[in-house]
Design a protein around this motif. Structure first.
Motif, PDB file in Angstrom:
ATOM      1  N   LYS A  21      44.234  39.655  39.239  1.00  0.00           N
ATOM      2  CA  LYS A  21      44.001  38.298  39.725  1.00  0.00           C
ATOM      3  C   LYS A  21      45.245  37.651  40.323  1.00  0.00           C
ATOM      4  O   LYS A  21      45.158  36.603  40.948  1.00  0.00           O
ATOM      5  CB  LYS A  21      43.444  37.423  38.595  1.00  0.00           C
ATOM      6  N   SER A  22      46.389  38.245  40.135  1.00  0.00           N
ATOM      7  CA  SER A  22      47.588  37.696  40.757  1.00  0.00           C
ATOM      8  C   SER A  22      47.754  38.213  42.182  1.00  0.00           C
ATOM      9  O   SER A  22      48.550  37.702  42.940  1.00  0.00           O
ATOM     10  CB  SER A  22      48.821  38.055  39.940  1.00  0.00           C
ATOM     11  N   ARG A  23      46.992  39.220  42.538  1.00  0.00           N
ATOM     12  CA  ARG A  23      47.094  39.810  43.871  1.00  0.00           C
ATOM     13  C   ARG A  23      46.074  39.164  44.812  1.00  0.00           C
ATOM     14  O   ARG A  23      45.133  38.503  44.372  1.00  0.00           O
ATOM     15  CB  ARG A  23      46.809  41.312  43.819  1.00  0.00           C
ATOM     16  N   SER A  24      46.217  39.418  46.094  1.00  0.00           N
ATOM     17  CA  SER A  24      45.249  38.881  47.047  1.00  0.00           C
ATOM     18  C   SER A  24      44.083  39.851  47.191  1.00  0.00           C
ATOM     19  O   SER A  24      44.205  41.030  46.854  1.00  0.00           O
ATOM     20  CB  SER A  24      45.915  38.668  48.405  1.00  0.00           C
ATOM     21  N   GLY A  25      42.956  39.360  47.694  1.00  0.00           N
ATOM     22  CA  GLY A  25      41.798  40.213  47.943  1.00  0.00           C
ATOM     23  C   GLY A  25      41.029  40.569  46.691  1.00  0.00           C
ATOM     24  O   GLY A  25      40.533  41.680  46.560  1.00  0.00           O
ATOM     25  N   VAL A  26      40.907  39.632  45.744  1.00  0.00           N
ATOM     26  CA  VAL A  26      40.223  39.908  44.469  1.00  0.00           C
ATOM     27  C   VAL A  26      38.782  39.423  44.548  1.00  0.00           C
ATOM     28  O   VAL A  26      38.525  38.323  44.997  1.00  0.00           O
ATOM     29  CB  VAL A  26      40.949  39.197  43.309  1.00  0.00           C
ATOM     30  N   ALA A  27      37.838  40.251  44.126  1.00  0.00           N
ATOM     31  CA  ALA A  27      36.433  39.845  44.079  1.00  0.00           C
ATOM     32  C   ALA A  27      35.813  40.395  42.808  1.00  0.00           C
ATOM     33  O   ALA A  27      35.173  41.444  42.811  1.00  0.00           O
ATOM     34  CB  ALA A  27      35.685  40.360  45.298  1.00  0.00           C
ATOM     35  N   ILE A  28      36.022  39.727  41.689  1.00  0.00           N
ATOM     36  CA  ILE A  28      35.528  40.259  40.419  1.00  0.00           C
ATOM     37  C   ILE A  28      34.582  39.297  39.706  1.00  0.00           C
ATOM     38  O   ILE A  28      34.394  39.389  38.504  1.00  0.00           O
ATOM     39  CB  ILE A  28      36.690  40.636  39.470  1.00  0.00           C
ATOM     40  N   ASN A  29      33.976  38.343  40.433  1.00  0.00           N
ATOM     41  CA  ASN A  29      33.027  37.444  39.790  1.00  0.00           C
ATOM     42  C   ASN A  29      31.819  38.243  39.330  1.00  0.00           C
ATOM     43  O   ASN A  29      31.230  38.993  40.101  1.00  0.00           O
ATOM     44  CB  ASN A  29      32.575  36.347  40.755  1.00  0.00           C
ATOM     45  N   GLY A  30      31.440  38.110  38.089  1.00  0.00           N
ATOM     46  CA  GLY A  30      30.293  38.831  37.568  1.00  0.00           C
ATOM     47  C   GLY A  30      30.647  40.203  37.022  1.00  0.00           C
ATOM     48  O   GLY A  30      29.802  40.875  36.461  1.00  0.00           O
ATOM     49  N   TYR A  31      31.904  40.626  37.164  1.00  0.00           N
ATOM     50  CA  TYR A  31      32.304  41.927  36.630  1.00  0.00           C
ATOM     51  C   TYR A  31      32.700  41.739  35.180  1.00  0.00           C
ATOM     52  O   TYR A  31      33.413  40.796  34.833  1.00  0.00           O
ATOM     53  CB  TYR A  31      33.483  42.495  37.435  1.00  0.00           C
ATOM     54  N   GLU A  32      32.216  42.618  34.300  1.00  0.00           N
ATOM     55  CA  GLU A  32      32.457  42.456  32.869  1.00  0.00           C
ATOM     56  C   GLU A  32      33.178  43.656  32.284  1.00  0.00           C
ATOM     57  O   GLU A  32      32.851  44.118  31.180  1.00  0.00           O
ATOM     58  CB  GLU A  32      31.130  42.213  32.141  1.00  0.00           C
TER      59      GLU A  32
END
Length: 157
Positions: free
Chosen positions: A39-50
């Motif tokens: 999450k400190s990096r750019s280009g993160v898409a983890i909404n809904g990932y568990e």
């Protein structure tokens, strides 16, 4: 007033926080993201990932069915219709068709037709010609002394 006198309202425009511009800015170095990790990096898409566990939205049972060819009607309430008649935007003496409703602005576009609902009161005698009508709207129009014609070949009530 001149062009150079024009100003926006105070507080209307807020300057964006400039991050990563040194320790004195309050958002320097890590720019408020904390240290390390995805999450400190750019280009993160983890909404809904568990974390490898089956996500909640996949664990819940699916219900219902979305009809792909369902008809979408433009809705007109009797109270709004009466308001437009009182304002003189619609002539109650003539037959009120779907085209008249679109021209007056009471309906933006016809979609698959216009359906009349009974919210509000109708006091004028009207001759309505629409695609659909609710049972209570039909009753209200007839009580006001008006008539209703529903287009055939399509869902009426």
């Amino acid at each position: 007033m001149k062009l150079h006198d024009l100003r926006d309202n105070p507080g209307a425009v807020k300057k964006a926080r400039r991050v990563g511009r040194g320790p004195g800015s309050g958002k320097g170095k890590t720019a408020g993201r904390g240290t390390k990790g995805q999450k400190s990096r750019s280009g993160v898409a983890i909404n809904g990932y568990e974390g490898g566990q089956m996500p909640l939205y996949q664990r819940l049972p699916k219900r219902g069915f979305n009809k792909p060819n369902r008809r979408k009607y433009a809705l007109v309430n009797l109270g709004i219709l009466q308001k437009f008649i009182d304002a003189g935007k619609i002539n109650a003496e003539d037959a009120i068709t779907e085209d008249v409703l679109v021209e007056s602005g009471i309906v933006r576009r016809r979609l698959d037709g216009v359906r009349v609902l009974a919210k509000g009161e109708l006091t004028s005698r009207v001759d309505l010609r629409v695609t659909g009508v609710s049972a209570s709207a039909r009753k209200a129009v007839e009580e006001a002394g008006g008539s209703l014609a529903v287009a055939t070949g399509q869902l009426a009530e």
